[in-house]
Motif scaffolding. Structure first.
Motif, PDB file in Angstrom:
ATOM      1  N   SER A 162      28.700  33.386 -24.794  1.00  0.00           N
ATOM      2  CA  SER A 162      28.236  33.670 -23.219  1.00  0.00           C
ATOM      3  C   SER A 162      27.166  34.183 -23.112  1.00  0.00           C
ATOM      4  CB  SER A 162      29.349  34.549 -21.962  1.00  0.00           C
ATOM      5  OG  SER A 162      30.186  33.074 -22.357  1.00  0.00           O
ATOM      6  N   LEU A 163      27.304  34.991 -23.617  1.00  0.00           N
ATOM      7  CA  LEU A 163      25.785  35.961 -23.248  1.00  0.00           C
ATOM      8  C   LEU A 163      24.461  34.947 -24.214  1.00  0.00           C
ATOM      9  CD1 LEU A 163      27.156  39.432 -25.113  1.00  0.00           C
ATOM     10  CD2 LEU A 163      25.930  38.888 -23.113  1.00  0.00           C
ATOM     11  N   THR A 164      24.850  34.202 -24.951  1.00  0.00           N
ATOM     12  CA  THR A 164      23.733  32.944 -25.236  1.00  0.00           C
ATOM     13  C   THR A 164      23.398  32.188 -24.326  1.00  0.00           C
ATOM     14  OG1 THR A 164      24.620  33.384 -27.857  1.00  0.00           O
ATOM     15  CG2 THR A 164      22.917  31.226 -27.355  1.00  0.00           C
ATOM     16  N   PHE A 165      24.370  31.651 -23.944  1.00  0.00           N
ATOM     17  CA  PHE A 165      24.027  31.437 -22.511  1.00  0.00           C
ATOM     18  C   PHE A 165      23.792  31.331 -21.293  1.00  0.00           C
ATOM     19  CE2 PHE A 165      26.818  27.084 -24.772  1.00  0.00           C
ATOM     20  CZ  PHE A 165      26.147  26.659 -24.171  1.00  0.00           C
ATOM     21  N   GLN A 166      23.358  33.095 -21.245  1.00  0.00           N
ATOM     22  CA  GLN A 166      22.670  33.800 -19.754  1.00  0.00           C
ATOM     23  C   GLN A 166      21.897  33.548 -20.333  1.00  0.00           C
ATOM     24  OE1 GLN A 166      25.933  36.791 -19.228  1.00  0.00           O
ATOM     25  NE2 GLN A 166      25.071  36.427 -16.912  1.00  0.00           N
ATOM     26  N   ASN A 167      21.515  33.786 -21.571  1.00  0.00           N
ATOM     27  CA  ASN A 167      19.818  34.096 -21.166  1.00  0.00           C
ATOM     28  C   ASN A 167      19.010  32.952 -22.285  1.00  0.00           C
ATOM     29  OD1 ASN A 167      19.912  37.103 -22.417  1.00  0.00           O
ATOM     30  ND2 ASN A 167      20.924  36.678 -24.526  1.00  0.00           N
ATOM     31  N   LEU A 168      20.353  31.858 -21.478  1.00  0.00           N
ATOM     32  CA  LEU A 168      18.866  30.333 -21.475  1.00  0.00           C
ATOM     33  C   LEU A 168      18.104  30.227 -20.601  1.00  0.00           C
ATOM     34  CD1 LEU A 168      21.643  28.294 -23.527  1.00  0.00           C
ATOM     35  CD2 LEU A 168      18.671  29.293 -24.404  1.00  0.00           C
ATOM     36  N   TYR A 169      18.328  30.778 -19.243  1.00  0.00           N
ATOM     37  CA  TYR A 169      17.915  30.387 -18.578  1.00  0.00           C
ATOM     38  C   TYR A 169      16.206  30.096 -18.273  1.00  0.00           C
ATOM     39  CZ  TYR A 169      22.482  31.058 -16.056  1.00  0.00           C
ATOM     40  OH  TYR A 169      23.874  30.273 -14.954  1.00  0.00           O
ATOM     41  N   ASN A 170      16.069  31.773 -18.274  1.00  0.00           N
ATOM     42  CA  ASN A 170      14.755  32.044 -18.740  1.00  0.00           C
ATOM     43  C   ASN A 170      13.874  31.704 -19.542  1.00  0.00           C
ATOM     44  OD1 ASN A 170      12.177  34.563 -19.563  1.00  0.00           O
ATOM     45  ND2 ASN A 170      12.739  33.878 -17.004  1.00  0.00           N
ATOM     46  N   VAL A 171      14.575  31.050 -20.599  1.00  0.00           N
ATOM     47  CA  VAL A 171      14.258  30.912 -22.022  1.00  0.00           C
ATOM     48  C   VAL A 171      14.131  29.028 -21.617  1.00  0.00           C
ATOM     49  CG1 VAL A 171      14.308  29.746 -24.517  1.00  0.00           C
ATOM     50  CG2 VAL A 171      15.075  31.933 -23.863  1.00  0.00           C
ATOM     51  N   VAL A 172      15.165  28.338 -20.745  1.00  0.00           N
ATOM     52  CA  VAL A 172      14.662  27.210 -20.396  1.00  0.00           C
ATOM     53  C   VAL A 172      13.861  26.979 -19.416  1.00  0.00           C
ATOM     54  CG1 VAL A 172      15.842  24.983 -19.345  1.00  0.00           C
ATOM     55  CG2 VAL A 172      16.851  26.425 -21.020  1.00  0.00           C
ATOM     56  N   ASP A 173      13.393  27.524 -18.975  1.00  0.00           N
ATOM     57  CA  ASP A 173      12.206  28.109 -17.928  1.00  0.00           C
ATOM     58  C   ASP A 173      10.954  28.182 -18.670  1.00  0.00           C
ATOM     59  OD1 ASP A 173      13.823  27.624 -15.957  1.00  0.00           O
ATOM     60  OD2 ASP A 173      13.540  29.872 -14.944  1.00  0.00           O
ATOM     61  N   SER A 174      10.449  28.814 -19.699  1.00  0.00           N
ATOM     62  CA  SER A 174       9.618  28.988 -20.170  1.00  0.00           C
ATOM     63  C   SER A 174       9.315  27.504 -21.294  1.00  0.00           C
ATOM     64  CB  SER A 174       9.799  30.189 -21.209  1.00  0.00           C
ATOM     65  OG  SER A 174       9.980  31.249 -20.191  1.00  0.00           O
ATOM     66  N   ILE A 175      10.044  26.767 -21.916  1.00  0.00           N
ATOM     67  CA  ILE A 175       9.679  25.722 -22.947  1.00  0.00           C
ATOM     68  C   ILE A 175       9.403  25.437 -21.266  1.00  0.00           C
ATOM     69  CG2 ILE A 175      10.672  23.946 -23.834  1.00  0.00           C
ATOM     70  CD1 ILE A 175      12.732  26.427 -25.382  1.00  0.00           C
ATOM     71  N   ILE A 176      10.028  24.982 -20.847  1.00  0.00           N
ATOM     72  CA  ILE A 176       9.604  23.689 -19.732  1.00  0.00           C
ATOM     73  C   ILE A 176       8.328  23.680 -18.887  1.00  0.00           C
ATOM     74  CG2 ILE A 176      10.391  22.483 -17.355  1.00  0.00           C
ATOM     75  CD1 ILE A 176      13.270  22.687 -18.667  1.00  0.00           C
ATOM     76  N   VAL A 177       8.558  25.170 -18.052  1.00  0.00           N
ATOM     77  CA  VAL A 177       7.301  25.422 -17.629  1.00  0.00           C
ATOM     78  C   VAL A 177       5.464  25.344 -18.542  1.00  0.00           C
ATOM     79  CG1 VAL A 177       5.721  27.549 -16.880  1.00  0.00           C
ATOM     80  CG2 VAL A 177       7.739  26.597 -15.956  1.00  0.00           C
ATOM     81  N   GLY A 178       6.374  26.301 -20.119  1.00  0.00           N
ATOM     82  CA  GLY A 178       4.778  25.740 -21.034  1.00  0.00           C
ATOM     83  C   GLY A 178       4.616  24.511 -21.416  1.00  0.00           C
ATOM     84  N   ASN A 179       5.445  23.364 -21.587  1.00  0.00           N
ATOM     85  CA  ASN A 179       5.416  22.318 -21.253  1.00  0.00           C
ATOM     86  C   ASN A 179       4.367  21.147 -20.794  1.00  0.00           C
ATOM     87  OD1 ASN A 179       5.641  21.060 -24.429  1.00  0.00           O
ATOM     88  ND2 ASN A 179       7.618  22.852 -24.463  1.00  0.00           N
ATOM     89  N   MET A 180       5.157  21.441 -19.225  1.00  0.00           N
ATOM     90  CA  MET A 180       5.293  20.381 -18.305  1.00  0.00           C
ATOM     91  C   MET A 180       4.089  20.786 -17.754  1.00  0.00           C
ATOM     92  SD  MET A 180       8.527  19.443 -17.006  1.00  0.00           S
ATOM     93  CE  MET A 180       7.891  17.684 -15.933  1.00  0.00           C
ATOM     94  N   LEU A 181       3.442  22.322 -17.673  1.00  0.00           N
ATOM     95  CA  LEU A 181       2.802  22.941 -16.695  1.00  0.00           C
ATOM     96  C   LEU A 181       1.344  23.620 -17.106  1.00  0.00           C
ATOM     97  CD1 LEU A 181       4.807  24.592 -14.123  1.00  0.00           C
ATOM     98  CD2 LEU A 181       3.816  22.247 -13.756  1.00  0.00           C
ATOM     99  N   GLY A 182       1.898  24.286 -18.626  1.00  0.00           N
ATOM    100  CA  GLY A 182       0.048  24.996 -19.284  1.00  0.00           C
ATOM    101  C   GLY A 182       0.507  26.217 -19.348  1.00  0.00           C
TER     102      GLY A 182
END
Length: 325
Positions: A106-126
């Motif tokens: 659960s703690l791993t998934f809870q920390n995924l919010y910001n990580v996923v945001d960063s990965i997708i934003v970095g790849n799609m927006l720059g």
């Protein structure tokens, strides 16, 4: 044990505060005459009664049908056991491991919010949008850690009363925890929305990304109530030994967050605001699922909306336990 309770007026009064009968949809199963007055015991929700009678083909359910009573108690015990875990029984190592594994995931998934945001934003927006999302991470942790600590304090106290089988204090502590979560989430959202520009400037966020940082920060905390309430509601579940439910809801919300990130940033072209909004919606979803589970009838940890308030006898204890955390 049930029959002994029937013959104990003091116990009857404890089970039926104010003498109310059939409260909250609970079915009246046992009746016994005592000095011309009918005494009743609330045993379980009426839908559970029907289920038990159907499952075991029980024709009568009263103090004269010992076999039916035994089957009935077995059914109710199994139902409660599936929703809670008594950590005081069985092998300590086994109990700790079985409880901890869902907690760690659960703690791993809870920390995924910001990580996923960063990965997708970095790849799609720059790079600049990625810097905007990353610069918000420290302040998000700052704002949320206080309420995570309060949730830990509430969980510790609820677990204590659950272990003691003190139903009155258990009920008070659960509803006080929900009240703290509701008030805390409103405060968190207001503070985050108001203070975000000042805090990001104080941290020295570059001028070329500060606008996007504020946008992400504010969108993220639109779901402040979901963030705080999920932590508090999940703390209640963990306190009664159920660490799996929170994991299920986090998995659902993490998948939803990823899908919404791709939708809002891609086709909807919402930029970093879309990434923050996706997280807010996902957190509100996990909190809603946890709340719907907790308001189910027939559990020792049932949340009843009309009982949500601050109980003096337990609220102070929760805060004292939570602040150091």
């Amino acid at each position: 044990q049930m029959m002994n309770m029937m013959n104990n007026p003091q116990m009857m009064n404890m089970m039926m505060p104010g003498g109310q009968q059939n409260a909250g949809g609970w079915s009246l199963i046992f009746t016994k005459k005592n000095g011309g007055n009918k005494i009743t015991i609330q045993v379980m929700p009426e839908e559970k009664v029907s289920e038990a009678i159907s499952k075991y083909k029980i024709k009568s359910l009263d103090e004269n049908n010992i076999h039916a009573l035994e089957l009935f108690k077995k059914f109710y015990y199994n139902e409660m056991k599936s929703q809670t875990r008594d950590l005081t029984k069985g092998s300590p190592w086994k109990q700790i491991v079985l409880f901890s594994i869902p907690l760690i995931i659960s703690l791993t998934f809870q920390n995924l919010y910001n990580v996923v945001d960063s990965i997708i934003v970095g790849n799609m927006l720059g790079d600049e949008p990625l810097a905007a999302v990353s610069s918000s991470g420290n302040f998000i942790f700052l704002f949320t850690s206080f309420f995570f600590g309060l949730a830990m304090g509430a969980s510790a106290l609820i677990g204590k009363y659950f272990g003691e089988k003190n139903q009155e204090k258990l009920t008070e502590s659960i509803h006080s925890a929900v009240a703290i979560g509701l008030v805390g989430s409103v405060l968190l959202t207001a503070l985050a929305e108001i203070l975000s520009p000042f805090l990001l400037k104080l941290m020295g966020t570059p001028e070329n990304v500060i606008g996007q940082s504020i946008s992400y920060f504010r969108a993220y905390f639109i779901g402040g109530i979901g963030l705080v309430m999920y932590s508090m509601l999940n703390g209640i579940l963990q306190a009664v030994g159920n660490s799996r439910r929170g994991l299920y809801y986090l998995i659902i919300s993490s998948i939803l967050n990823t899908g919404l990130d791709l939708l809002f940033i891609g086709p909807c072209n919402m930029g970093v605001f879309g990434a923050g909004l996706a997280t807010a919606i996902s957190q509100l979803t996990s909190a809603t699922l946890a709340f719907l589970f907790l308001i189910r009838k027939g559990t020792v940890f049932q949340v009843q909306i009309k009982k949500i308030r601050f109980y003096k006898s337990v609220t102070g204890k929760m805060i004292r336990l939570g602040i150091p955390s």
